[in-house]
Enzyme design. Structure first.
Site, PDB file in Angstrom:
ATOM      1  N   THR B 276       0.845  -1.184   0.000  1.00 48.28           N
ATOM      2  CA  THR B 276       0.000   0.000   0.000  1.00 48.28           C
ATOM      3  C   THR B 276       0.880   1.233   0.000  1.00 48.28           C
ATOM      4  OG1 THR B 276      -1.848  -1.104   1.074  1.00 48.28           O
ATOM      5  CG2 THR B 276      -1.783   1.275   1.251  1.00 48.28           C
ATOM      6  N   PHE B 278       1.156   5.059   0.961  1.00 55.93           N
ATOM      7  CA  PHE B 278       0.589   6.080   1.837  1.00 55.93           C
ATOM      8  C   PHE B 278       1.154   7.440   1.452  1.00 55.93           C
ATOM      9  CE2 PHE B 278       0.356   2.127   4.112  1.00 55.93           C
ATOM     10  CZ  PHE B 278      -0.858   2.180   4.767  1.00 55.93           C
TER      11      PHE B 278
END
Lengths: 380, 380
Positions: B276, B278
């Site tokens: 992921t 960020f």
């Protein structure tokens, strides 16, 4: 400093000279394509193009190297286009597309959700004579079409306020189905509760997450709590079962009526124009003269400018892209496939040559469908 | 039929002739930019370009009109690039960007979710010295940064298997914040339950919808029912409260430990590489020499090929786009803004000229940030 008109006159003269050379270059491209048809060989030879660029760049001042690179890239790209077009005209079998008859009047159509959901309504607008059957999930719809239980499935792909429904694109790839129709429908949500419910008695609203997002401002204004359901009609049914005046559903008026709810307020969506685009999916690729839209999915080689290069090809054919969005490739972090819709028809030579060029130059291309685009009456 | 080497020799000769004319044309472009700096006037005059194309197309056979149009479009586009670049070099104040100092060591950072969520972990990797505070929603994080309660916020923008987090992009626009950092983190989900839970006793799994999607195959294999929670750590906390061996959470190992759960199996995500990305958001736009990525959002005029035209500008500057995706414009059905990330730095002249060209030629452009890109150790 010269007058702008004088500079522009020079520019026009230069452009006429460039044009003459360009036409000569395209004649050479025709010779190359004849040669390759006779002797085989790919139209795109990346090493040849890199070598050409490197040679040319030697004679160019630094501050114009990038500008010239763009020009040469375009020159070689449209030269390839000219070759692909001629080769496909001479040998149409170069483009292999398994086009089958379209089921225009399906007997059995599946959709996700419950009766009186927007998906059900879209289904009946697209196929008024079909028997319609609700399924629990979109994946169930796709599976039923693959299995032959259903002749077609109807699912939403995009909402004008919430955006793309990514899952549908993933399912299209996963189940290998094709788009046969596209239909835009106006979505007008209402808020509804059991008998005795008022806008003030409501504390919690139930609906599909997208519907809740589409009514964000309305919900915020009233300070309601949100509860997510799988479908707007599922939410309406649940509210009917619960019979609790502190709870309400956001759904279609049709769903409110079907489940015996009282409509507390109509048109509670934030935007005036809340529209959803639905597609019908079938087992085979089809094409008809009235089709105006083509969808495909492609993957790129991971090189600088390759997305731009592939999009440039659409402009080279004068074909207008109406949608593009990327989805991650499974098991390949930060690598993507691109879903592209454009105004075209699989029976047209331009569209066919474009697809031929893409299949020759991209790592992967699948045509997802050629189809007509309809709109609910009153849709802008 | 001539030999391919002979045809190619002709092509090279033609390209050298075209190059000479191209360099003359760029000299004219320099004159035009001097004229416009002295006398005012836009670099892009659409009516002049249309007129030029119409004039030129008269002398071109039908089968080469599209090819030549692409060539002329590129010629005029790089001519404009050459003008913008020179004008900005002479007058840097033409590009108005309010660049402020970056908060590189913030005292107070907010994130969405609960302690030991992936967002919390990303937060501590980005800002090890900061006090971290969990918020209920991403919107709360954005609001706290706008209000000055927090110096920065940390939120996820993209997952390598589930794709883009659209809501974050909408919030970036809505709250007018800027990206100051980007950080990629490996996501390894585990499945965890209260004491006595086994993989066989579990019937229902609780987690964030994205986490559930990332473990689809695992969940399907076990036939578990899905229940959506707002966050993986919220799910872990809930499972601890419920203390029911038929229920389990999908969450980080850190969250399982924090809430006293037993880990039933580690690495239950489908892909080996589940990552992921960020971002940290701050109140002001900043730029530092080590930045390698720039993000911006733009809208296009609704004309054929305009998306392609705007993307072509990135290639003209040799700047590699790493991401592009569209979001619907509120209240304008089927109109979009495009979020674009590219490898660049706001302090570099190429990046600045690109942005200057886009601001002059697109309906709307906002720079969302210039920032360094970091990765958790072991990330590919």
């Amino acid at each position: 400093m010269r007058k702008i008109e004088d500079i522009r006159r020079d520019i026009n003269a230069i452009d006429h000279e460039i044009l003459k050379l360009f036409l000569k270059r395209m004649k050479c491209a025709e010779e190359v394509s004849d040669y390759k048809m006779a002797n085989g060989g790919q139209v795109l030879v990346p090493s040849r193009e890199t070598e050409l660029l490197d040679t040319m760049l030697k004679d160019i001042p630094d501050e114009l190297k990038l500008e010239y690179s763009s020009l040469l890239r375009t020159t070689t790209r449209v030269s390839r286009k000219h070759q692909y077009f001629r080769m496909l005209e001479a040998e149409p079998e170069r483009l292999k597309l398994d086009i089958q008859p379209r089921i225009t009047d399906p007997k059995m159509v599946y959709y996700g959700g419950l009766p009186a959901s927007y998906q059900d309504m879209a289904c009946s607008e697209l196929f008024p004579n079909a028997e319609r059957r609700p399924m629990e999930s979109w994946e169930d719809v796709f599976r039923a079409v693959v299995n032959g239980e259903a002749d077609a499935g109807v699912v939403p792909v995009e909402n004008s306020t919430a955006g793309t429904v990514n899952e549908i694109y993933d399912l299209l790839q996963q189940y290998g189905l094709y788009i046969s129709h596209s239909h835009v429908k106006v979505i007008r949500h209402c808020i509804a509760g059991c008998k005795g419910t008022t806008l003030d008695s409501v504390k919690e609203v139930y609906s599909h997450p997208q519907a809740l997002r589409q009514c964000q401002q309305y919900i915020k204004k009233h300070g309601y709590m949100l509860l997510e359901e799988s479908n707007t009609a599922v939410a309406a049914n649940k509210i009917a079962q619960l019979a609790d005046p502190t709870k309400a559903a956001i759904c279609s008026e049709a769903a409110a009526k079907l489940y015996g709810l009282e409509i507390l307020e109509t048109s509670v969506n934030d935007g005036d124009y809340n529209q959803t685009r639905f597609i019908a999916v079938q087992r085979t690729l089809s094409a008809q003269p009235g089709d105006t839209r083509v969808s495909l999915v492609l993957t790129l080689p991971h090189v600088v400018g390759s997305l731009y290069g592939s999009l440039a090809v659409f402009a080279d054919y004068g074909l207008n892209m109406t949608e593009i969005h990327s989805r991650p490739l499974p098991d390949m972090p930060w690598n993507y496939c691109f879903y592209i819709d454009f105004d075209g028809n699989l029976l047209d030579q331009d569209t066919r040559a474009l697809i031929y060029q893409l299949t020759q130059e991209c790592a992967y291309v699948r045509v997802l469908g050629s189809y007509p685009v309809s709109q609910e009456e009153g849709t802008k």
